[in-house]
Design an enzyme around this catalytic site. Structure first.
Site, PDB file in Angstrom:
ATOM      1  N   LYS A  14     -29.277 -49.711  40.993  1.00 38.73           N
ATOM      2  CA  LYS A  14     -28.302 -50.344  41.892  1.00 38.73           C
ATOM      3  C   LYS A  14     -27.384 -51.318  41.159  1.00 38.73           C
ATOM      4  O   LYS A  14     -26.183 -51.292  41.365  1.00 38.73           O
ATOM      5  CB  LYS A  14     -29.004 -51.115  43.017  1.00 38.73           C
ATOM      6  CG  LYS A  14     -29.688 -50.290  44.049  1.00 38.73           C
ATOM      7  CD  LYS A  14     -30.215 -51.140  45.194  1.00 38.73           C
ATOM      8  CE  LYS A  14     -31.117 -52.258  44.784  1.00 38.73           C
ATOM      9  NZ  LYS A  14     -32.390 -51.882  44.175  1.00 38.73           N
ATOM     10  N   ARG A  89     -31.902 -56.213  54.868  1.00 38.12           N
ATOM     11  CA  ARG A  89     -33.223 -55.710  54.475  1.00 38.12           C
ATOM     12  C   ARG A  89     -34.104 -55.368  55.669  1.00 38.12           C
ATOM     13  O   ARG A  89     -35.184 -54.834  55.493  1.00 38.12           O
ATOM     14  CB  ARG A  89     -33.936 -56.728  53.590  1.00 38.12           C
ATOM     15  CG  ARG A  89     -33.259 -56.849  52.247  1.00 38.12           C
ATOM     16  CD  ARG A  89     -34.026 -57.708  51.302  1.00 38.12           C
ATOM     17  NE  ARG A  89     -33.269 -57.806  50.057  1.00 38.12           N
ATOM     18  CZ  ARG A  89     -33.779 -58.164  48.921  1.00 38.12           C
ATOM     19  NH1 ARG A  89     -35.043 -58.471  48.827  1.00 38.12           N
ATOM     20  NH2 ARG A  89     -33.032 -58.223  47.842  1.00 38.12           N
ATOM     21  N   ARG A 128     -38.021 -51.552  31.298  1.00 38.97           N
ATOM     22  CA  ARG A 128     -37.187 -52.745  31.460  1.00 38.97           C
ATOM     23  C   ARG A 128     -38.023 -53.997  31.232  1.00 38.97           C
ATOM     24  O   ARG A 128     -37.557 -54.971  30.639  1.00 38.97           O
ATOM     25  CB  ARG A 128     -36.562 -52.753  32.864  1.00 38.97           C
ATOM     26  CG  ARG A 128     -35.615 -53.910  33.092  1.00 38.97           C
ATOM     27  CD  ARG A 128     -34.849 -53.759  34.380  1.00 38.97           C
ATOM     28  NE  ARG A 128     -35.643 -54.192  35.534  1.00 38.97           N
ATOM     29  CZ  ARG A 128     -35.224 -54.148  36.785  1.00 38.97           C
ATOM     30  NH1 ARG A 128     -34.038 -53.662  37.073  1.00 38.97           N
ATOM     31  NH2 ARG A 128     -35.997 -54.565  37.767  1.00 38.97           N
ATOM     32  N   ARG A 134     -39.020 -60.034  32.685  1.00 37.08           N
ATOM     33  CA  ARG A 134     -39.346 -60.163  34.110  1.00 37.08           C
ATOM     34  C   ARG A 134     -40.814 -59.817  34.315  1.00 37.08           C
ATOM     35  O   ARG A 134     -41.251 -58.709  34.028  1.00 37.08           O
ATOM     36  CB  ARG A 134     -38.480 -59.220  34.947  1.00 37.08           C
ATOM     37  CG  ARG A 134     -37.041 -59.678  35.080  1.00 37.08           C
ATOM     38  CD  ARG A 134     -36.231 -58.750  35.928  1.00 37.08           C
ATOM     39  NE  ARG A 134     -36.816 -58.547  37.261  1.00 37.08           N
ATOM     40  CZ  ARG A 134     -36.152 -58.028  38.273  1.00 37.08           C
ATOM     41  NH1 ARG A 134     -34.897 -57.670  38.129  1.00 37.08           N
ATOM     42  NH2 ARG A 134     -36.757 -57.855  39.441  1.00 37.08           N
ATOM     43  N   ARG A 146     -44.114 -53.158  44.653  1.00 31.21           N
ATOM     44  CA  ARG A 146     -42.711 -53.437  44.976  1.00 31.21           C
ATOM     45  C   ARG A 146     -42.036 -52.205  45.577  1.00 31.21           C
ATOM     46  O   ARG A 146     -41.239 -52.316  46.513  1.00 31.21           O
ATOM     47  CB  ARG A 146     -41.948 -53.892  43.725  1.00 31.21           C
ATOM     48  CG  ARG A 146     -42.300 -55.305  43.306  1.00 31.21           C
ATOM     49  CD  ARG A 146     -41.713 -55.687  41.963  1.00 31.21           C
ATOM     50  NE  ARG A 146     -40.276 -55.551  41.936  1.00 31.21           N
ATOM     51  CZ  ARG A 146     -39.582 -55.278  40.831  1.00 31.21           C
ATOM     52  NH1 ARG A 146     -40.197 -55.095  39.673  1.00 31.21           N
ATOM     53  NH2 ARG A 146     -38.276 -55.180  40.865  1.00 31.21           N
TER      54      ARG A 146
END
Length: 195
Positions: A14, A89, A128, A134, A146
């Site tokens: 995204k 959301r 990633r 992260r 998630r």
């Protein structure tokens, strides 16, 4: 005006695709996270209201977020359109956004959902995590949680926009350029209709 919601689970691309869409179509990026940080930094009334909730570890109420979105829309009267990031959301947020946009004499044009197989998402996020620092990208269990959370929360939002014929799935597991071409095919039709 073209108003786009770009959907997709974590790792679907995204962020990358949003940047490319903004460059090509001249849309304004409307990230609720960025708005929140900006309102708080500028000590606006909405920012101060949001801080009260955040300081207690609570989510900022939808009305406050909708107020921030309204301010951003008003601040950009000449915009060609907006790309919504991180909002809505929930179905309640989608309904509130629809009402706000109707008051502004516009609407969501389309919801494009980047569809990527779960095993590919997991691979992308773990890769990633090796470079991003992260913590939520470093554990396969956290990544899977998630993805499940995303599907549980956003499926009803997809259903909401599907009722109005505004929800479209886009194959999101090709190369960056291939996915962008597919998104452009969807958007070019909308842009042509608006001219």
């Amino acid at each position: 005006m073209v108003n786009l919601i770009l959907f997709g689970p974590p790792g679907s691309g995204k962020g990358t695709q949003s940047a490319k869409i903004i460059d090509k179509y001249g849309l304004i990026h409307l990230s609720t996270g960025d708005l929140l940080r900006s309102e708080i930094a500028n000590k606006t009334p909405l920012g101060m209201e949001a801080t009260k909730f955040m300081d207690q570890g609570l989510l900022v109420p939808d009305e406050v977020v909708i107020g921030m979105i309204s301010s951003k829309l008003d601040a950009n009267p000449e915009a060609r359109g907006f790309i919504f990031d991180g909002f809505p959301r929930t179905t309640a947020q989608a309904e509130a956004l629809d009402k706000l946009l109707a008051l502004k004499k516009t609407a969501i044009s389309v919801v494009l959902s980047l569809e990527v197989p779960e095993d590919e998402l997991i691979k992308r996020l773990l890769n990633r995590g090796k470079t991003s620092g992260r913590s939520d990208d470093s554990s396969e269990d956290v990544v899977k949680a998630r993805i499940v959370e995303y599907h549980n929360k956003t499926a009803p939002v997809a259903d909401h926009y599907a009722k109005f014929g505004k929800f479209r799935k886009v194959k999101g597991d090709g190369s960056e350029a291939e996915v962008f071409d597919l998104l452009c095919k969807e958007l070019n039709e909308l842009v042509a209709e608006k001219v």
